[in-house]
Design a protein around this motif. Structure first.
Motif, PDB file in Angstrom:
ATOM      1  N   THR A   1      -3.375  63.743  18.154  1.00  0.00           N
ATOM      2  CA  THR A   1      -2.016  63.311  18.473  1.00  0.00           C
ATOM      3  C   THR A   1      -1.320  62.774  17.228  1.00  0.00           C
ATOM      4  OG1 THR A   1      -2.927  61.189  19.108  1.00  0.00           O
ATOM      5  CG2 THR A   1      -2.505  62.753  20.867  1.00  0.00           C
TER       6      THR A   1
ATOM      7  N   PRO B   1       2.261  66.076  14.987  1.00  0.00           N
ATOM      8  CA  PRO B   1       2.899  67.021  15.894  1.00  0.00           C
ATOM      9  C   PRO B   1       2.917  68.415  15.273  1.00  0.00           C
ATOM     10  CG  PRO B   1       4.558  65.717  14.781  1.00  0.00           C
ATOM     11  CD  PRO B   1       3.231  65.235  14.281  1.00  0.00           C
TER      12      PRO B   1
ATOM     13  N   MET C   1      17.215  70.291  20.821  1.00  0.00           N
ATOM     14  CA  MET C   1      16.640  70.082  19.494  1.00  0.00           C
ATOM     15  C   MET C   1      15.353  70.892  19.323  1.00  0.00           C
ATOM     16  SD  MET C   1      18.657  68.672  17.695  1.00  0.00           S
ATOM     17  CE  MET C   1      17.649  68.924  16.243  1.00  0.00           C
TER      18      MET C   1
ATOM     19  N   TYR D   1      14.115  73.800  16.326  1.00  0.00           N
ATOM     20  CA  TYR D   1      12.868  73.849  15.551  1.00  0.00           C
ATOM     21  C   TYR D   1      12.096  75.134  15.850  1.00  0.00           C
ATOM     22  CZ  TYR D   1      13.945  68.916  15.079  1.00  0.00           C
ATOM     23  OH  TYR D   1      14.576  67.754  14.828  1.00  0.00           O
TER      24      TYR D   1
ATOM     25  N   ALA E   1      13.180  70.846  10.420  1.00  0.00           N
ATOM     26  CA  ALA E   1      13.043  69.400  10.580  1.00  0.00           C
ATOM     27  C   ALA E   1      13.513  68.670   9.325  1.00  0.00           C
ATOM     28  CB  ALA E   1      11.594  69.037  10.880  1.00  0.00           C
TER      29      ALA E   1
ATOM     30  N   VAL F   1      17.284  68.747   9.357  1.00  0.00           N
ATOM     31  CA  VAL F   1      17.870  67.882  10.394  1.00  0.00           C
ATOM     32  C   VAL F   1      17.725  66.410  10.013  1.00  0.00           C
ATOM     33  CG1 VAL F   1      17.589  67.094  12.776  1.00  0.00           C
ATOM     34  CG2 VAL F   1      17.616  69.524  12.275  1.00  0.00           C
ATOM     35  N   THR F   2      16.546  66.022   9.532  1.00  0.00           N
ATOM     36  CA  THR F   2      16.312  64.597   9.274  1.00  0.00           C
ATOM     37  C   THR F   2      16.572  64.220   7.812  1.00  0.00           C
ATOM     38  OG1 THR F   2      13.985  64.951   8.758  1.00  0.00           O
ATOM     39  CG2 THR F   2      14.522  64.523  11.055  1.00  0.00           C
ATOM     40  N   SER F   3      16.795  65.221   6.960  1.00  0.00           N
ATOM     41  CA  SER F   3      16.848  65.067   5.498  1.00  0.00           C
ATOM     42  C   SER F   3      15.813  64.075   4.983  1.00  0.00           C
ATOM     43  CB  SER F   3      18.257  64.741   4.975  1.00  0.00           C
ATOM     44  OG  SER F   3      18.877  63.753   5.708  1.00  0.00           O
ATOM     45  N   THR F   4      14.606  64.198   5.495  1.00  0.00           N
ATOM     46  CA  THR F   4      13.478  63.424   4.988  1.00  0.00           C
ATOM     47  C   THR F   4      12.473  64.398   4.401  1.00  0.00           C
ATOM     48  OG1 THR F   4      13.828  61.821   6.746  1.00  0.00           O
ATOM     49  CG2 THR F   4      11.721  61.708   5.606  1.00  0.00           C
TER      50      THR F   4
ATOM     51  N   GLN G   1       9.790  63.947   2.964  1.00  0.00           N
ATOM     52  CA  GLN G   1       8.375  63.591   3.145  1.00  0.00           C
ATOM     53  C   GLN G   1       7.725  64.354   4.302  1.00  0.00           C
ATOM     54  OE1 GLN G   1      10.623  61.470   2.259  1.00  0.00           O
ATOM     55  NE2 GLN G   1       9.800  60.195   0.642  1.00  0.00           N
ATOM     56  N   ILE G   2       8.551  64.986   5.144  1.00  0.00           N
ATOM     57  CA  ILE G   2       7.993  65.765   6.249  1.00  0.00           C
ATOM     58  C   ILE G   2       7.060  66.853   5.726  1.00  0.00           C
ATOM     59  CG2 ILE G   2       8.682  67.485   7.993  1.00  0.00           C
ATOM     60  CD1 ILE G   2      10.823  65.640   8.884  1.00  0.00           C
TER      61      ILE G   2
ATOM     62  N   TYR H   1       3.221  66.969   6.054  1.00  0.00           N
ATOM     63  CA  TYR H   1       2.509  67.514   7.213  1.00  0.00           C
ATOM     64  C   TYR H   1       1.928  68.889   6.899  1.00  0.00           C
ATOM     65  CZ  TYR H   1       4.749  64.169  10.444  1.00  0.00           C
ATOM     66  OH  TYR H   1       5.159  63.056  11.101  1.00  0.00           O
TER      67      TYR H   1
END
Lengths: 117, 165
Positions: free
Chosen positions: B31, B34, B76, B80, B122, B125-128, B130-131, B134
């Motif tokens: 978990t 994701p 959303m 994705y 992703a 959408v999140t402009s992060t 660091q994703i 993953y």
């Protein structure tokens, strides 16, 4: 399955392992977490202060405890962000894709705390 | 389009949707991350890709994503999944047409591209950025899932009788 099929799969796995090792070795203990909603930075919280913050008008609740940050509650259907658990190292991130929310750990000194949400 | 072909594609859209649903019933491997999934719907998509063609496979894949998102997900999650599905189909089609790679390899690359596509959406959408951390784990899980899906698609193709449209 021919030889080149094995090579292709081997290359992908090797690449993944190299990336994984790079990530592990560059991570340090983080100092603060930054919350972004819909791509906009909304708040930064220090990791050394135990507290609970309500994010995004109540869709997610962020808890900071003993240097670890985690989302303790969320209103999204799958609760994947809650299940992602605790983060503390630089670059680690919790994402709540339904709410377009991310919590990212940053290193260095805690920046000035700006609480907007 | 002939009625027989339309029926066939409709049937496989339904199969892909059922496989998506079956996938949600499987217990998650972990978990903490994701996006780790078997990619079972890709069995149906790959079957169409090999048996009929890339245009039909694209239609089935996109219709499947839209319907499954409306039924079990959100707007959303549709974004994705579409990002993943489109990138995955594009690369699988190019590999099938231009290279002599085995279907297991194509399935592996398709699975990995699905993960990459989702991460790119992703990220946007999140402009992060660091994703992308993953990604390494998703690459490995994508390989494992892709091998199983590729083998399953191969077995399916052997067993389903060829139909002329």
């Amino acid at each position: 399955m021919k030889k080149k099929d094995f090579i292709l799969i081997g290359v992908i796995v090797a690449l993944a392992l190299i990336l994984l090792i790079c990530v592990k070795f560059t991570q340090k203990e983080g100092a603060c977490v930054e919350v972004k909603i819909d791509g906009t930075k909304v708040a930064t919280y220090p990791l050394n202060v135990n507290a609970t913050y309500t994010l995004n008008g109540g869709t997610n609740i962020l808890t900071i405890e003993d240097g670890y940050a985690y989302l303790s509650e969320a209103d999204c259907p799958d609760h994947l962000c809650v299940k992602q658990g605790k983060i503390s190292k630089t670059g680690q991130v919790i994402t709540c894709l339904p709410n377009k929310l991310t919590v990212t750990v940053y290193g260095g000194e805690p920046k000035d705390v700006d609480i907007i949400s | 389009m002939k009625t027989s072909k339309m029926t066939f594609l409709g049937l496989f859209t339904a199969v892909a949707m059922i496989l998506s649903f079956v996938e949600t019933l499987l217990p998650p491997l972990t978990t903490a991350l994701p996006g780790i999934k078997m990619g079972l719907p890709n069995i149906a998509i790959m079957f169409i890709l090999y048996r009929i063609g890339w245009k039909e496979a694209s239609v089935v894949s996109i219709v499947r994503v839209i319907l499954v998102s409306l039924l079990f997900g959100s707007v959303m999650s549709m974004a994705y999944s579409l990002g993943g599905a489109i990138l995955s189909l594009l690369i699988m089609t190019l590999m099938q047409k231009l290279t002599s790679f085995n279907r297991v390899s194509i399935s592996v690359v398709g699975g990995v591209c699905h993960n990459i596509g989702q991460i790119l959406v992703a990220w946007a959408v999140t402009s992060t950025a660091q994703i992308v951390y993953y990604l390494p784990v998703l690459l490995i899980s994508g390989c494992a899932a892709g091998i199983l899906v590729g083998l399953a698609a191969g077995m399916l193709e052997k067993r389903v009788p060829k139909i002329k449209f």
